[in-house]
Design a protein around this motif. Structure first.
Motif, PDB file in Angstrom:
ATOM      1  N   TYR A 162      12.190  11.386   2.611  1.00 36.70           N
ATOM      2  CA  TYR A 162      13.022  10.596   3.537  1.00 36.70           C
ATOM      3  C   TYR A 162      14.187   9.964   2.758  1.00 36.70           C
ATOM      4  O   TYR A 162      14.121   9.837   1.527  1.00 36.70           O
ATOM      5  N   VAL A 175      10.803   6.427  -6.810  1.00 40.46           N
ATOM      6  CA  VAL A 175       9.624   5.856  -7.415  1.00 40.46           C
ATOM      7  C   VAL A 175       9.791   4.329  -7.539  1.00 40.46           C
ATOM      8  O   VAL A 175      10.923   3.832  -7.624  1.00 40.46           O
ATOM      9  N   PHE A 203       0.488   6.354  19.848  1.00 37.38           N
ATOM     10  CA  PHE A 203       1.325   5.595  20.782  1.00 37.38           C
ATOM     11  C   PHE A 203       1.346   6.321  22.124  1.00 37.38           C
ATOM     12  O   PHE A 203       1.615   7.538  22.179  1.00 37.38           O
ATOM     13  N   SER A 230       7.747   9.698   7.977  1.00 37.69           N
ATOM     14  CA  SER A 230       8.263   9.534   6.607  1.00 37.69           C
ATOM     15  C   SER A 230       7.603  10.499   5.624  1.00 37.69           C
ATOM     16  O   SER A 230       8.246  10.945   4.664  1.00 37.69           O
ATOM     17  N   GLY A 284       7.304   0.536  11.507  1.00 38.60           N
ATOM     18  CA  GLY A 284       6.684   0.310  10.209  1.00 38.60           C
ATOM     19  C   GLY A 284       7.645  -0.368   9.252  1.00 38.60           C
ATOM     20  O   GLY A 284       8.866  -0.173   9.336  1.00 38.60           O
ATOM     21  N   THR A 285       7.074  -1.180   8.386  1.00 38.77           N
ATOM     22  CA  THR A 285       7.890  -1.876   7.374  1.00 38.77           C
ATOM     23  C   THR A 285       7.160  -1.895   6.026  1.00 38.77           C
ATOM     24  O   THR A 285       7.166  -2.896   5.312  1.00 38.77           O
ATOM     25  N   GLY A 286       6.491  -0.772   5.676  1.00 35.58           N
ATOM     26  CA  GLY A 286       5.886  -0.642   4.356  1.00 35.58           C
ATOM     27  C   GLY A 286       6.910  -0.085   3.372  1.00 35.58           C
ATOM     28  O   GLY A 286       8.117  -0.064   3.660  1.00 35.58           O
ATOM     29  N   SER A 306       7.798   2.889   2.437  1.00 41.77           N
ATOM     30  CA  SER A 306       8.664   3.992   2.889  1.00 41.77           C
ATOM     31  C   SER A 306       9.783   3.452   3.768  1.00 41.77           C
ATOM     32  O   SER A 306      10.968   3.790   3.578  1.00 41.77           O
ATOM     33  N   THR A 320       3.639  -6.094  10.334  1.00 38.68           N
ATOM     34  CA  THR A 320       3.398  -7.058   9.256  1.00 38.68           C
ATOM     35  C   THR A 320       4.635  -7.075   8.362  1.00 38.68           C
ATOM     36  O   THR A 320       5.031  -6.020   7.852  1.00 38.68           O
ATOM     37  N   ARG A 376       0.510  -3.514  -1.023  1.00 38.58           N
ATOM     38  CA  ARG A 376       1.347  -3.097  -2.140  1.00 38.58           C
ATOM     39  C   ARG A 376       2.770  -3.655  -2.004  1.00 38.58           C
ATOM     40  O   ARG A 376       3.404  -3.545  -0.959  1.00 38.58           O
ATOM     41  N   GLY A 421       2.692   5.229   7.396  1.00 37.39           N
ATOM     42  CA  GLY A 421       1.754   5.306   6.289  1.00 37.39           C
ATOM     43  C   GLY A 421       0.742   6.431   6.353  1.00 37.39           C
ATOM     44  O   GLY A 421       0.982   7.483   6.973  1.00 37.39           O
TER      45      GLY A 421
HETATM   46  P1  NAP Z   1       2.340   1.636   4.623  1.00 39.44           P
HETATM   47  O1  NAP Z   1       2.605   0.798   3.448  1.00 39.44           O
HETATM   48  O2  NAP Z   1       0.949   1.794   5.082  1.00 39.44           O
HETATM   49  O3  NAP Z   1       3.261   1.128   5.787  1.00 39.44           O
HETATM   50  C1  NAP Z   1       3.070   1.576   7.097  1.00 39.44           C
HETATM   51  C2  NAP Z   1       3.757   0.639   8.026  1.00 39.44           C
HETATM   52  O4  NAP Z   1       3.567   1.072   9.356  1.00 39.44           O
HETATM   53  C3  NAP Z   1       3.215  -0.778   7.938  1.00 39.44           C
HETATM   54  O5  NAP Z   1       4.259  -1.686   8.093  1.00 39.44           O
HETATM   55  C4  NAP Z   1       2.245  -0.805   9.102  1.00 39.44           C
HETATM   56  O6  NAP Z   1       1.978  -2.100   9.590  1.00 39.44           O
HETATM   57  C5  NAP Z   1       3.018   0.000  10.109  1.00 39.44           C
HETATM   58  N1  NAP Z   1       2.164   0.535  11.158  1.00 39.44           N
HETATM   59  C6  NAP Z   1       1.123   1.383  11.017  1.00 39.44           C
HETATM   60  N2  NAP Z   1       0.568   1.625  12.214  1.00 39.44           N
HETATM   61  C7  NAP Z   1       1.267   0.898  13.124  1.00 39.44           C
HETATM   62  C8  NAP Z   1       1.157   0.725  14.510  1.00 39.44           C
HETATM   63  N3  NAP Z   1       0.213   1.346  15.218  1.00 39.44           N
HETATM   64  N4  NAP Z   1       2.049  -0.089  15.119  1.00 39.44           N
HETATM   65  C9  NAP Z   1       3.011  -0.709  14.410  1.00 39.44           C
HETATM   66  N5  NAP Z   1       3.153  -0.592  13.077  1.00 39.44           N
HETATM   67  C10 NAP Z   1       2.285   0.211  12.446  1.00 39.44           C
HETATM   68  O7  NAP Z   1       2.888   3.140   4.388  1.00 39.44           O
HETATM   69  P2  NAP Z   1       4.115   3.584   3.486  1.00 39.44           P
HETATM   70  O8  NAP Z   1       5.271   2.707   3.678  1.00 39.44           O
HETATM   71  O9  NAP Z   1       4.310   5.031   3.711  1.00 39.44           O
HETATM   72  O10 NAP Z   1       3.587   3.348   2.035  1.00 39.44           O
HETATM   73  C11 NAP Z   1       2.255   3.681   1.672  1.00 39.44           C
HETATM   74  C12 NAP Z   1       2.126   3.626   0.173  1.00 39.44           C
HETATM   75  O11 NAP Z   1       2.755   4.757  -0.397  1.00 39.44           O
HETATM   76  C13 NAP Z   1       2.810   2.437  -0.467  1.00 39.44           C
HETATM   77  O12 NAP Z   1       2.050   1.270  -0.385  1.00 39.44           O
HETATM   78  C14 NAP Z   1       2.980   2.950  -1.866  1.00 39.44           C
HETATM   79  O13 NAP Z   1       1.806   2.893  -2.597  1.00 39.44           O
HETATM   80  C15 NAP Z   1       3.333   4.410  -1.611  1.00 39.44           C
HETATM   81  N6  NAP Z   1       4.792   4.529  -1.497  1.00 39.44           N
HETATM   82  C16 NAP Z   1       5.514   4.267  -2.609  1.00 39.44           C
HETATM   83  C17 NAP Z   1       6.871   4.327  -2.536  1.00 39.44           C
HETATM   84  C18 NAP Z   1       7.669   4.023  -3.721  1.00 39.44           C
HETATM   85  O14 NAP Z   1       8.368   3.061  -3.721  1.00 39.44           O
HETATM   86  N7  NAP Z   1       7.595   4.817  -4.724  1.00 39.44           N
HETATM   87  C19 NAP Z   1       7.520   4.629  -1.359  1.00 39.44           C
HETATM   88  C20 NAP Z   1       6.757   4.887  -0.250  1.00 39.44           C
HETATM   89  C21 NAP Z   1       5.389   4.827  -0.322  1.00 39.44           C
HETATM   90  P3  NAP Z   1       0.765  -2.951   8.958  1.00 39.44           P
HETATM   91  O15 NAP Z   1       1.248  -3.382   7.607  1.00 39.44           O
HETATM   92  O16 NAP Z   1       0.560  -4.047   9.912  1.00 39.44           O
HETATM   93  O17 NAP Z   1      -0.419  -2.020   8.847  1.00 39.44           O
END
Ligand code: NAP
Length: 539
Positions: free
Chosen positions: A56, A61, A157, A170, A189-191, A193, A214, A334, A385
């Motif tokens: 995306y 990293v 959804f 993503s 989502g606001t993790g 990615s 969150t 994280r 995620g």
């Molecule tokens: P994530 O951290 O799990 O974020 C997913 C987001 O979607 C969260 O904000 C989550 O909210 C939201 N979400 C999930 N289900 C939902 C729903 N039904 N309704 C509304 N919101 C919803 O996933 P990610 O961002 O892909 O990252 C996952 C992990 O991958 C990271 O923690 C990291 O370890 C790794 N990663 C690393 C990098 C990097 O910088 N190198 C980049 C991307 C990913 P909630 O928080 O409330 O669950």
């Protein structure tokens, strides 16, 4: 190599590795160098794993590249020059391809090969694998190198299939460029990615609506071109630098030490000055500022409030700033490492919807209905995620002794021993999964550790004529109890993270990684090996 049983098929491989990401590539190189017959099966049409799938906009990293890279070969680490402090996805993918070519790995990798079935044959003491297109392999050992974050989570959804625009995830991004110009984009989502892609999409789209469940803590990356002086310094003693990093709980970051006193024992002024210094350095350094941030809620709250004050100083609209301020402990989920994330909310074309106040009711043909209001969108991005740790394995028809399915074995949660092995699944090793410290380390440090441990184990078995190795249920339950006892001493149980499976409806809420730090974990694995693989049954 351990002796085959009399019934092992003559054409059986010594080792079958599933996944050609960083784990699979190093596994192939290492085990082949021991003279073993190894084959890697990879579902994607390319090597690279995570860095092939997660492409995306803004994907890069979050650990500095000089530390998020292989250490196993001195020439490799000397000759590769990262262009940026934090490499972007295309450069990481080039690196994976470079490693595949440099070590002549491709001849033993089968791409476009998704493993659907993996069954243990007790009579022959080997594994039989089958791919989606019906091809079959047998192997005495299996290494699952499919990563803890490779099973994308698509929430159910209501109305998603009725959306008339384009839906993207993503973690399954298209390979051709996505044009956001003139589009109304919704990101759910606001993790990590989302935090990486939102600033870039906002610059191009007509409008961007972010749906937040969150709020995230995001710390600036301060990314930029590689500091060549630092690179020269590190490369002058790369082996020493790696060794110092392996002594860190996270396996990286040895250039900085935490403040000599815990956060609770210094004045407000000192605490603020230290946190300010770490904010200026950027990335995960903030969480290493004091030794008690992960173990003392009060200390942690100081760091939380420090970041909240940054959010309030960056985001001009006070209501939006308040909605962006997280209330959970920092580091419990994280940490995100960002470039311009909070400032993006000052743009006129960006709006934030707090789904706690305005729940997503359904996806409509033309947008997202939340809190009774339809937010128009013609492109919907799910940055939602992964089904972490267990999802990648349970979606495979993976059966151990007595036909035991991994889904049934893990119904109460991912039982494991040292994160590497599971009772009932002989000769099968799992890389960087539940029970490993990988989620809290530079993952390549964990990958190299695991593969080296597995290789030593195979050699040890060969020397003694063993054919199978499998942990006892007792060792497994002691290890899982230890993991939980350690987690209970930390802040990790006090939020809804993917470490706990809390992001997946119906998943058992159980802390899945080992939070004891890399040195403690590596020493435990080493002690097990020194004791003749205590906790394992060998035949
Ligand atoms: P994530 O951290 O799990 O974020 C997913 C987001 O979607 C969260 O904000 C989550 O909210 C939201 N979400 C999930 N289900 C939902 C729903 N039904 N309704 C509304 N919101 C919803 O996933 P990610 O961002 O892909 O990252 C996952 C992990 O991958 C990271 O923690 C990291 O370890 C790794 N990663 C690393 C990098 C990097 O910088 N190198 C980049 C991307 C990913 P909630 O928080 O409330 O669950």
């Amino acid at each position: 190599m351990p002796a085959p049983s009399a019934r092992t098929p003559a054409d059986a491989l010594d080792v079958l590795i599933v996944g050609a990401g960083f784990g699979g590539l190093y596994g192939l190189h290492k085990l082949r160098s021991l003279g073993l017959k190894v084959r890697v099966l990879e579902a994607a049409p390319s090597v690279g794993g995570t860095w092939y799938a997660n492409r995306y906009p803004g994907a890069r990293v979050d650990i500095q590249s000089l530390e998020y890279s292989y250490s196993f070969d001195e020439a490799l680490q000397q000759e590769w020059n990262w262009s940026e402090r934090y490499a972007a996805q295309p450069e990481l993918l080039r690196y994976a391809n470079h490693v595949a070519d440099r070590f002549d790995l491709r001849r033993d990798i089968e791409l476009d090969t998704r493993v659907e079935q993996m069954h243990f044959d007790e009579g022959a003491r080997c594994w039989h694998a089958r791919s989606a297109d019906g091809r079959a392999w047998s192997a005495r050992f299996v290494i699952m190198a499919i990563g803890p974050l490779s099973s994308p989570n698509t929430p159910a959804f209501e109305g998603l299939s009725s959306f008339e625009g384009r839906v993207l995830h993503s973690a399954a991004w298209p390979h051709e460029p996505v044009d956001f110009a003139g589009r109304d984009v919704a990101v759910i989502g606001t993790g990590s990615s989302a935090v990486q892609m939102i600033p870039i999409i906002a610059e191009q789209a007509r409008s961007l609506t972010v749906f937040q469940r969150t709020p995230a803590y995001a710390v600036p990356a301060h990314n930029g071109p590689t500091d060549r002086e630092r690179e020269r310094r590190i490369k002058a003693d790369y082996a020493g630098f790696r060794a110092r990093n392996r002594k860190m709980r996270s396996g990286f970051g040895s250039e900085l030490s935490p403040h000599p006193l815990p956060a609770m024992q210094v004045s407000d002024a000192v605490r603020d000055a230290v946190l300010e210094e770490r904010w200026a350095i950027g990335g995960f350094s903030l969480l290493g500022a004091f030794t008690d941030l992960f173990t003392d809620m009060r200390a942690n709250e100081f760091a939380c409030e420090f970041v909240r004050s940054k959010i309030r100083s960056i985001v001009q609209d006070t209501t939006v700033a308040a909605a962006l301020c997280p209330s959970h402990p920092i580091g419990c989920k994280r940490l995100c490492v960002d470039t311009g994330y909070y400032a993006t909310y000052n743009r006129a074309n960006v709006s934030l919807v707090d789904v706690n106040r305005a729940p997503i009711e359904r996806i409509t043909p033309h947008g997202v209905l939340a809190g009774g209001r339809e937010h128009a969108a013609d492109l919907l991005v799910l940055a939602t995620g992964f089904d972490a740790f267990t999802g990648p394995l349970t979606r495979i028809d993976l059966r151990g002794r007595g036909g035991l399915h991994i889904r049934d074995k893990w119904q109460p949660g991912p039982l494991n021993y040292l994160g590497l092995a599971v009772a009932g699944f002989p000769n099968l090793f799992n890389l960087v999964g539940a029970g490993s410290t990988s989620a809290f380390t530079s993952v390549i440090v964990s990958i190299e550790h695991h593969i080296d441990w597995i290789a030593d184990c195979m050699q040890w078995m060969q020397e003694r004529g063993h054919t199978t190795i499998e942990p006892t249920e007792e060792a497994e339950s002691h290890y899982v109890e230890l993991m939980h006892a350690i987690a209970q001493q930390t802040i990790f149980l006090s939020c809804n993270s993917w470490y706990l499976g809390a992001n997946i409806p119906g998943k058992p809420r159980l802390f899945m990684p080992m939070a004891g730090g890399f040195p403690m974990y590596a020493e435990r694995c080493a002690a097990v090996a020194r004791d003749g693989y205590s906790g394992f049954v060998l035949h």
